[in-house]
Design an enzyme around this catalytic site. Structure first.
Site, PDB file in Angstrom:
ATOM      1  N   SER A  90      -5.578 -15.854  -5.630  1.00  0.00           N
ATOM      2  CA  SER A  90      -5.762 -15.770  -4.176  1.00  0.00           C
ATOM      3  C   SER A  90      -5.098 -14.525  -3.605  1.00  0.00           C
ATOM      4  CB  SER A  90      -5.165 -17.005  -3.519  1.00  0.00           C
ATOM      5  OG  SER A  90      -3.816 -17.145  -3.952  1.00  0.00           O
ATOM      6  N   GLY A  91      -5.130 -13.426  -4.353  1.00  0.00           N
ATOM      7  CA  GLY A  91      -4.601 -12.154  -3.843  1.00  0.00           C
ATOM      8  C   GLY A  91      -5.633 -11.494  -2.943  1.00  0.00           C
ATOM      9  N   ASN A  92      -5.558 -10.180  -2.874  1.00  0.00           N
ATOM     10  CA  ASN A  92      -6.446  -9.404  -2.015  1.00  0.00           C
ATOM     11  C   ASN A  92      -7.916  -9.605  -2.406  1.00  0.00           C
ATOM     12  OD1 ASN A  92      -7.138  -5.946  -1.529  1.00  0.00           O
ATOM     13  ND2 ASN A  92      -6.573  -7.326   0.108  1.00  0.00           N
ATOM     14  N   GLY A 126      -8.907 -11.926  -4.863  1.00  0.00           N
ATOM     15  CA  GLY A 126      -9.101 -13.366  -5.072  1.00  0.00           C
ATOM     16  C   GLY A 126      -9.519 -14.049  -3.768  1.00  0.00           C
ATOM     17  N   PHE A 137      -0.729 -19.136  -5.931  1.00  0.00           N
ATOM     18  CA  PHE A 137       0.635 -19.069  -6.476  1.00  0.00           C
ATOM     19  C   PHE A 137       1.567 -19.200  -5.255  1.00  0.00           C
ATOM     20  CE2 PHE A 137       4.365 -16.483  -7.729  1.00  0.00           C
ATOM     21  CZ  PHE A 137       4.734 -17.174  -8.871  1.00  0.00           C
ATOM     22  N   ALA A 185     -11.530  -4.538  -1.988  1.00  0.00           N
ATOM     23  CA  ALA A 185     -11.598  -5.875  -1.387  1.00  0.00           C
ATOM     24  C   ALA A 185     -11.639  -5.842   0.143  1.00  0.00           C
ATOM     25  CB  ALA A 185     -10.404  -6.709  -1.867  1.00  0.00           C
ATOM     26  N   LYS A 229     -11.358   2.348 -15.599  1.00  0.00           N
ATOM     27  CA  LYS A 229     -11.408   3.236 -14.425  1.00  0.00           C
ATOM     28  C   LYS A 229     -10.074   3.270 -13.694  1.00  0.00           C
ATOM     29  CE  LYS A 229     -11.342  -0.046 -11.241  1.00  0.00           C
ATOM     30  NZ  LYS A 229     -10.467  -0.164 -10.071  1.00  0.00           N
ATOM     31  N   ASN A 238      -4.550   2.089  -6.936  1.00  0.00           N
ATOM     32  CA  ASN A 238      -4.002   2.923  -8.013  1.00  0.00           C
ATOM     33  C   ASN A 238      -3.999   4.389  -7.603  1.00  0.00           C
ATOM     34  OD1 ASN A 238      -3.517   1.179 -10.561  1.00  0.00           O
ATOM     35  ND2 ASN A 238      -5.489   0.461  -9.783  1.00  0.00           N
ATOM     36  N   GLN A 240      -3.078  -2.465 -11.453  1.00  0.00           N
ATOM     37  CA  GLN A 240      -3.507  -2.792 -12.822  1.00  0.00           C
ATOM     38  C   GLN A 240      -3.508  -1.545 -13.707  1.00  0.00           C
ATOM     39  OE1 GLN A 240      -5.024  -6.647 -13.165  1.00  0.00           O
ATOM     40  NE2 GLN A 240      -3.091  -6.001 -12.290  1.00  0.00           N
TER      41      GLN A 240
HETATM   42  P1  NAD Z   1      -3.236  -8.678  -5.736  1.00  0.00           P
HETATM   43  O1  NAD Z   1      -3.060  -7.272  -6.178  1.00  0.00           O
HETATM   44  O2  NAD Z   1      -3.427  -8.932  -4.280  1.00  0.00           O
HETATM   45  O3  NAD Z   1      -1.968  -9.468  -6.304  1.00  0.00           O
HETATM   46  C1  NAD Z   1      -1.290 -10.439  -5.616  1.00  0.00           C
HETATM   47  C2  NAD Z   1      -1.567 -11.810  -6.194  1.00  0.00           C
HETATM   48  O4  NAD Z   1      -0.760 -12.028  -7.355  1.00  0.00           O
HETATM   49  C3  NAD Z   1      -1.198 -12.889  -5.185  1.00  0.00           C
HETATM   50  O5  NAD Z   1      -2.184 -13.892  -5.147  1.00  0.00           O
HETATM   51  C4  NAD Z   1       0.082 -13.451  -5.772  1.00  0.00           C
HETATM   52  O6  NAD Z   1       0.293 -14.799  -5.424  1.00  0.00           O
HETATM   53  C5  NAD Z   1      -0.190 -13.324  -7.244  1.00  0.00           C
HETATM   54  N1  NAD Z   1       1.023 -13.460  -8.031  1.00  0.00           N
HETATM   55  C6  NAD Z   1       2.226 -12.862  -7.881  1.00  0.00           C
HETATM   56  N2  NAD Z   1       3.100 -13.305  -8.810  1.00  0.00           N
HETATM   57  C7  NAD Z   1       2.429 -14.207  -9.566  1.00  0.00           C
HETATM   58  C8  NAD Z   1       2.769 -15.000 -10.691  1.00  0.00           C
HETATM   59  N3  NAD Z   1       3.980 -14.937 -11.245  1.00  0.00           N
HETATM   60  N4  NAD Z   1       1.824 -15.801 -11.223  1.00  0.00           N
HETATM   61  C9  NAD Z   1       0.585 -15.859 -10.707  1.00  0.00           C
HETATM   62  N5  NAD Z   1       0.201 -15.134  -9.644  1.00  0.00           N
HETATM   63  C10 NAD Z   1       1.113 -14.317  -9.082  1.00  0.00           C
HETATM   64  O7  NAD Z   1      -4.446  -9.348  -6.545  1.00  0.00           O
HETATM   65  P2  NAD Z   1      -6.010  -9.079  -6.399  1.00  0.00           P
HETATM   66  O8  NAD Z   1      -6.283  -7.877  -5.555  1.00  0.00           O
HETATM   67  O9  NAD Z   1      -6.629 -10.356  -5.987  1.00  0.00           O
HETATM   68  O10 NAD Z   1      -6.432  -8.678  -7.877  1.00  0.00           O
HETATM   69  C11 NAD Z   1      -6.885  -9.572  -8.852  1.00  0.00           C
HETATM   70  C12 NAD Z   1      -7.745  -8.820  -9.844  1.00  0.00           C
HETATM   71  O11 NAD Z   1      -8.898  -8.313  -9.147  1.00  0.00           O
HETATM   72  C13 NAD Z   1      -7.067  -7.599 -10.473  1.00  0.00           C
HETATM   73  O12 NAD Z   1      -7.374  -7.544 -11.844  1.00  0.00           O
HETATM   74  C14 NAD Z   1      -7.688  -6.423  -9.750  1.00  0.00           C
HETATM   75  O13 NAD Z   1      -7.805  -5.260 -10.550  1.00  0.00           O
HETATM   76  C15 NAD Z   1      -9.076  -6.947  -9.444  1.00  0.00           C
HETATM   77  N6  NAD Z   1      -9.725  -6.306  -8.284  1.00  0.00           N
HETATM   78  C16 NAD Z   1      -9.039  -6.028  -7.150  1.00  0.00           C
HETATM   79  C17 NAD Z   1      -9.706  -5.436  -6.085  1.00  0.00           C
HETATM   80  C18 NAD Z   1      -9.019  -5.112  -4.793  1.00  0.00           C
HETATM   81  O14 NAD Z   1      -9.536  -4.280  -4.017  1.00  0.00           O
HETATM   82  N7  NAD Z   1      -7.906  -5.730  -4.475  1.00  0.00           N
HETATM   83  C19 NAD Z   1     -11.064  -5.164  -6.185  1.00  0.00           C
HETATM   84  C20 NAD Z   1     -11.741  -5.482  -7.352  1.00  0.00           C
HETATM   85  C21 NAD Z   1     -11.042  -6.046  -8.408  1.00  0.00           C
HETATM   86  P1  13P Z   2      -7.401  -0.788  -7.040  1.00  0.00           P
HETATM   87  O1  13P Z   2      -6.803  -1.960  -7.757  1.00  0.00           O
HETATM   88  O2  13P Z   2      -6.935   0.538  -7.543  1.00  0.00           O
HETATM   89  O3  13P Z   2      -7.247  -0.914  -5.529  1.00  0.00           O
HETATM   90  O4  13P Z   2      -8.955  -0.813  -7.304  1.00  0.00           O
HETATM   91  C1  13P Z   2      -9.723  -1.738  -6.628  1.00  0.00           C
HETATM   92  C2  13P Z   2     -11.028  -1.865  -7.300  1.00  0.00           C
HETATM   93  O5  13P Z   2     -11.113  -2.351  -8.397  1.00  0.00           O
HETATM   94  C3  13P Z   2     -12.193  -1.344  -6.559  1.00  0.00           C
HETATM   95  O6  13P Z   2     -13.386  -1.631  -7.227  1.00  0.00           O
END
Ligand code: NAD
Ligand code: 13P
Length: 413
Positions: A11-13, A15, A42, A168, A267, A334, A362
């Protein structure tokens, strides 16, 4: 018949954004899905920020994040300012969140997936199916694997991958984007398999928990799959498209799970390089150069280590390949953190802590993992950009070294 129940693990950005998307669609396609979507959070204590529209009613004492999400339908910490659908339920218990779910969407930073899966073992439906939205690779002594493969083998389920040019915050604001979903499930799923372990005449008394199945590299998969019972709608490309496609989020379905997963993971390393050269004050030409070289190394890595199934076109033609490379090297986290690190003379992880309010990069971890994998195999030489990023992160090289490091490859050829 039954309907698919959906849980988002994370449930991050991203999620929270994917949860918004699927909860909008489960409400729309009531014949296929149960409307309620569970989202595992979390748990943490959060003070609602003073600029939130709920600040006045909420007060200034910390509250559980799940309580805030369920009361105000906003993830005020990781996706502030976005209203989440009211059929999306935040759940602090991972075990309770996945109970009876047939579709599990894995969406959390890759450093936390191992621990999440440990808690899920034995707690999920044996015929559940997964989609991994995680951008990263899993490196161990045995080699490199994709999270789709790794989760699938750990939990004995089939897992596909979703990845694309998907920042996101833009998607949460419903600005148009594309994505790629790779799903290549066991054929029995879509031929409407009978209930597991039945002795139907069409199938005989076989052990249905042992469907032969190939992994993302075309090898016999180690996971023991149980077919989805016939009471459920077929979980095919059409069904998944209905779950993820929105007017602002266009889905392309493909079968190359390895290519889609690798595009999203690798990437991030290239986006760090793009941030480094931008932070150094170099222009768009330098950024285009690292993106070109990075794309070549991504294709090379895919062909060399996942060659049986990976298709070059996944890197050069889909949203999960070149398009994600471009968006991530323009405005991804990143990229932004790497740029700031060079500008301020700080480490990337210091900037990550200062700037991201708990969100996780990541690319740094992936750069270390890919470097250690290539180094053990004595293969660094053909991946000079990936190597340069690792070396800059650990202080062994400078941004000024990039041109000579990457040009070695061209001179050798
Ligand atoms: P995020 O970067 O927002 O990370 C925060 C999340 O991590 C929160 O939900 C937090 O509760 C959780 N967290 C922190 N400590 C933890 C622990 N010990 N155990 C479990 N969870 C914990 O996360 P995101 O942006 O949702 O990224 C998830 C995946 O999606 C990543 O692999 C990322 O590369 C990918 N992604 C992200 C984006 C974007 O723009 N944010 C876009 C596409 C793909
Ligand atoms: P970042 O984690 O670097 O923000 O990348 C987000 C992403 O995967 C965009 O497609």
């Amino acid at each position: 018949g039954k309907k698919h129940k959906v849980t988002v693990v994370g449930s991050g950005n991203w999620g929270s954004t994917i949860s918004k998307i699927v909860a909008e669609n489960t409400k729309l396609y009531k014949d296929l899905f149960e409307p309620e979507v569970q989202m595992w959070v979390f748990e943490e204590d959060v003070v609602i920020p003073s600029d939130s529209k709920h600040a006045a009613t909420a007060g200034s004492s910390p509250q559980k994040l799940t309580k805030i999400i369920n009361q105000y339908h906003e993830n005020v910490k990781y996706l502030p300012g976005i209203t989440l659908p009211d059929n999306l339920i935040a759940n602090p218990s991972i075990v309770d969140a996945v109970k009876d779910s047939t579709i599990l969407i894995f969406n959390l930073p890759h450093q936390f997936i191992r621990n999440a899966c440990k808690q899920l073992k034995g707690e999920i439906l044996p015929f559940a199916r997964g989609i991994s939205c995680i951008k990263g690779v899993n490196v161990s002594a045995d080699g490199v694997s994709l999270f789709s493969e790794w989760i699938g083998e750990d939990l004995d389920i089939y897992v596909g991958a979703l990845s694309g040019a998907n920042i996101a915050n833009e998607i949460a604001a419903e600005k148009w984007s594309e994505t790629t979903i790779a799903y290549d499930p066991p054929t029995m799923d879509n031929s409407r398999a009978p209930t597991p372990r039945s002795t139907s005449p069409s199938i005989g008394a076989v052990d249905l928990a042992e469907i032969p199945h190939k992994d993302a590299r075309g090898r016999a998969s180690k996971s023991k799959l149980t077919p989805i019972p016939a009471e459920y709608p077929p979980l095919d490309h059409g069904c998944l498209r209905k779950l993820f496609h929105r007017p602002y989020f266009h889905v392309q379905m493909v079968s190359d799970v390895a290519g889609v997963s690798l595009g999203g993971a690798l990437k991030n390393v290239v986006a760090l390089a793009a941030g480094f050269v931008e932070g150094r004050g170099w222009g768009d030409n330098a950024k285009a150069a690292v993106m070109r070289i990075g794309l070549m190394e991504m294709v090379r890595f895919g062909k060399e280590f996942f060659g049986e199934t990976v298709q070059t076109g996944t890197f050069t033609e889909t949203s999960a390949g070149v398009a994600d490379l471009i968006t991530s090297s323009s405005g991804g986290r990143n990229f932004r953190c790497a740029k700031k690190a060079i500008e301020k003379g700080l480490s990337v992880s210091e900037v990550e802590k200062q700037e991201l309010n708990g969100q996780k990069l990541q690319g740094t971890l992936t750069a270390f993992e890919v470097h250690s994998f290539l180094s053990t195999r004595n293969r660094l030489r053909d991946y000079p950009l990936f190597t340069a990023v690792n070396d800059i992160l650990v202080g062994k090289a400078q941004v000024d070294d990039i041109p000579s490091l990457v040009s070695k490859l061209d001179q050798d050829e």
